[in-house]
Scaffold this active site. Structure first.
Site, PDB file in Angstrom:
ATOM      1  N   THR A 192      72.379 -18.887-110.839  1.00  0.00           N
ATOM      2  CA  THR A 192      71.086 -18.425-111.155  1.00  0.00           C
ATOM      3  C   THR A 192      69.911 -19.379-110.948  1.00  0.00           C
ATOM      4  OG1 THR A 192      71.733 -18.536-113.394  1.00  0.00           O
ATOM      5  CG2 THR A 192      72.220 -16.332-112.402  1.00  0.00           C
ATOM      6  N   LYS A 235      78.749 -22.248-113.601  1.00  0.00           N
ATOM      7  CA  LYS A 235      77.067 -21.922-113.501  1.00  0.00           C
ATOM      8  C   LYS A 235      76.672 -22.132-114.807  1.00  0.00           C
ATOM      9  CE  LYS A 235      74.942 -18.944-114.224  1.00  0.00           C
ATOM     10  NZ  LYS A 235      74.387 -17.577-114.838  1.00  0.00           N
ATOM     11  N   THR A 281      73.427 -18.152-117.773  1.00  0.00           N
ATOM     12  CA  THR A 281      74.189 -18.057-118.896  1.00  0.00           C
ATOM     13  C   THR A 281      75.415 -18.727-118.316  1.00  0.00           C
ATOM     14  OG1 THR A 281      74.990 -15.807-118.537  1.00  0.00           O
ATOM     15  CG2 THR A 281      73.476 -16.095-119.915  1.00  0.00           C
ATOM     16  N   GLU A 331      68.067 -27.542-117.933  1.00  0.00           N
ATOM     17  CA  GLU A 331      66.623 -27.130-117.574  1.00  0.00           C
ATOM     18  C   GLU A 331      65.964 -28.229-118.109  1.00  0.00           C
ATOM     19  OE1 GLU A 331      67.130 -22.314-117.962  1.00  0.00           O
ATOM     20  OE2 GLU A 331      66.568 -23.566-119.726  1.00  0.00           O
ATOM     21  N   ASN A 338      60.984 -22.341-119.142  1.00  0.00           N
ATOM     22  CA  ASN A 338      61.212 -21.429-120.028  1.00  0.00           C
ATOM     23  C   ASN A 338      59.953 -20.500-120.470  1.00  0.00           C
ATOM     24  OD1 ASN A 338      64.170 -21.175-120.739  1.00  0.00           O
ATOM     25  ND2 ASN A 338      63.676 -23.264-120.944  1.00  0.00           N
ATOM     26  N   SER A 375      59.056 -12.544-113.858  1.00  0.00           N
ATOM     27  CA  SER A 375      59.214 -11.844-112.882  1.00  0.00           C
ATOM     28  C   SER A 375      58.694 -12.953-111.880  1.00  0.00           C
ATOM     29  CB  SER A 375      57.990 -10.840-112.978  1.00  0.00           C
ATOM     30  OG  SER A 375      56.635 -11.157-113.313  1.00  0.00           O
TER      31      SER A 375
END
Lengths: 411, 411
Positions: B159, B185, B196, B282, B406, B411
């Site tokens: 993702t 992942k 997640t 991240e 974050n 979108s």
């Protein structure tokens, strides 16, 4: 940047009879800066405190606990001394010696026993306290003592705070007026360069022995223990309520009708001060109220409020004004209520009902969530649907500036 | 940006006999993107799993638990299906229906019972699963089934991961070689847009009934449950170990000498995969190992490792290469060991002894700490000085990019 935090006005900060403050420049970390505060209490005053639970608590916190626990055996608490620029934490036996020396020096200047003095330090951790600078500057602080120095006192305890934090209230009781004034400091829960929470509230009310201790714990739980910026519990957090007993209002027991009036006023002021810390939180651009209702116990409501308030993903979403409901629901889900029935959970963003029965409210429009998220003050209300307990916490968002402030090298 | 995370090489990912993967493009969130993965197991295989403890767990997690708990009553687990682009979490009864429909559709294609299929979803929370897109694409995934699709499978479950994560090992036992290959992942613990944790490991070893379940729990605790990026527990976290029993190595009990060999190999691979998630965390710029020794219990070591790994102040200090020891000591202090004697605590940054007996090591030079902090892989070793238990966790730093990633709108 602060969130709706106007500078306190000197004239709004009412003197408290029997309570004086003196400020000096000791040059602890930087020259030409107010960094030493002495506070004195009239004979017959009462003092109670709540302190950090961090096992690496600072030497002054240990000394405060001991002196408060002596319960007047060597005389009641009559003075407090606060230095900024150095936390005197992680400093071992030498740190304890320095904290006691500070008390002894001030006691000598004021003709008290050392056990009648409470010491406080805030600033960098793991560095030795420059005790000689503090002792040298104490006479100047004592010479400066006066009842109307609240604004200067608030300035003298600042570290990374961007502005002084102080508030005052006069409450009417059936026995006459009570004045309550307080100051606090803090911007990150702990920040060796520098920012730990300190809060001091003084009032001219009188309390029968013992009453103030439980009241201080109650007030702390619903004010300074209900805020979070980054979730780090500092080594130096201290919150003190002092009652000089110099007004006409003398409270004998919790059944005294004025007890509730004064308690509510103290709690209101403590909350206002605590929220000032959040409004000046490191990098804060938003002030958030997390209101949890419908819990079985207050403790489980606190768990949920804390999980939501502390989640970096929730906090970055608020920074971005992104009504990212999934992140809030996920935080509720991992808060630690093992038997939570998520199908009973409701959630509101401001006045918008966003999550219904554990899922997205069918009538929810993202534009409505977006509208609320753009405000600078946002309330998230969560109904757990399993009881009548409640708990509210206050927090701020997590912004680029938080990282910048905390990634700056200490020197 | 990743921290020392080379791209896996297709040739290094060994096929596992009895285990096949098929990939398709279902267009769940975006077109022209691998977003559907089907995995099949030969008859006689065993499967065990560990799942998120989040009360808002996703519908597929609930279905997985139920199907695994049926313990072969409707036939053993023979297939797994994973979609990205949608987490099917916070979706209520409809979500459960969709997860079951996915199982039923794949079961029909493969001539199985629906209870023999485990479903997994990852992606945005609170949006309905586009079930028709998934059902339509399943035949293409089934047609694509093959033993050598590990790299493509790793890509299909990505993702916000910046690169696929996969690893493989062949371990020699006294009964012959065992092949173990896995993919995973994750980049934030939870991230509705999207990330997640999912982990799948397959091996051709055979286990007697029951053995795999406890082994999977043990492996998870010391791998995927020992990493943190932002501390948020997702709604969809799932970790699965599968054993096809197609090799010559059949393990009858924990006393079998090969049990330890295979367990160590599984744990080694799971740790490697779990660490890949941290290395791709991240905004990560540093990979940190927090090694806690000298605890009374493993649980208290875990508390300390978690507090240090999770502290935003510690993480920003690592981002800044600032040897800010006070922040680490403070995190140890609030980790939750009520009777911790801080005077027995020692700490090392890499090979540098920085905190001795709870305070700054007198011989510590800041330049030495600075040297270690500038490295991209840093070990913090903490000795609690109160027992023989240990626990290690892995984490990354907290950077500006974490906030940027974050705070981006979904979108």
């Amino acid at each position: 940047m602060t969130v709706n935090l106007p500078l306190p006005q000197k004239n709004d900060l009412k003197p408290v009879k029997g309570f004086e403050m003196g400020i000096a420049q000791a040059g602890i970390k930087k020259a030409n800066r107010k960094d030493l505060l002495v506070m004195t209490l009239a004979p017959g005053s009462q003092v109670a405190g709540v302190f950090t639970l961090n096992r690496f608590c600072a030497a002054p916190v240990q000394v405060c606990r001991e002196h408060l626990a002596q319960d007047g055996r060597n005389g009641e608490i009559r003075a407090l001394v606060v230095n900024t620029g150095n936390a005197n934490a992680g400093t071992g036996e030498t740190g304890m010696k320095h904290a006691l020396e500070t008390c002894a020096a001030l006691a000598k200047d004021l003709n008290l026993n050392p056990e009648q003095v409470l010491p406080f330090s805030t600033g960098v951790i793991l560095e030795p306290l420059p005790i000689e600078k503090i002792v040298s500057a104490l006479p100047a602080a004592v010479a400066n003592l006066g009842e109307d120095h609240w604004f200067d006192a608030a300035e003298a305890i600042m570290t990374t705070d961007t502005q002084p934090k102080a508030a005052s209230v006069v409450v009417q009781t059936s026995a006459g007026p009570v004045t309550i004034t307080g100051i606090c400091k803090g911007a990150g829960m702990i920040h060796p360069n520098m920012a730990t929470m300190l809060g001091f509230i003084a009032s001219d009310v009188g309390f029968a022995p013992g009453l103030l201790t439980s009241l201080t714990r109650e007030v702390a739980d619903q004010s300074f223990n209900a805020i979070t910026i980054d979730g780090d519990t500092s080594t130096n957090d201290s919150f003190i309520i002092m009652a000089t007993g110099q007004s006409s209002v003398q409270i004998a027991s919790v059944t005294d009708p004025n007890y509730g009036v004064v308690k509510d006023a103290l709690l209101g002021l403590a909350r206002k001060l605590a929220q000032m810390i959040v409004r000046d939180g490191e990098g804060a651009t938003k002030f958030m109220t997390i209101e949890v209702i419908g819990g079985k116990t207050q403790e489980e409501c606190r768990l949920v409020a804390k999980a939501v308030s502390h989640s970096p993903l929730v906090k970055t979403a608020f920074f971005a004004s992104d009504p990212n409901l999934g992140r809030i629901l996920a935080a509720i889900g991992y808060a630690g209520i093992d038997d939570l029935d998520v199908n009973r959970v409701q959630m509101w963003l401001g006045d918008v009902w966003v999550a219904k029965d554990g899922g997205r409210n069918p009538s929810y429009q993202e534009a409505d969530g977006q509208r609320v998220m753009k405000e600078s003050e946002i309330t998230v209300k969560i109904d757990l649907g399993r009881g009548n307990a409640t708990q509210t916490m206050w927090t701020c968002d997590l912004s680029h500036d938080y990282v910048s402030i905390n990634a700056d090298y200490r020197s």
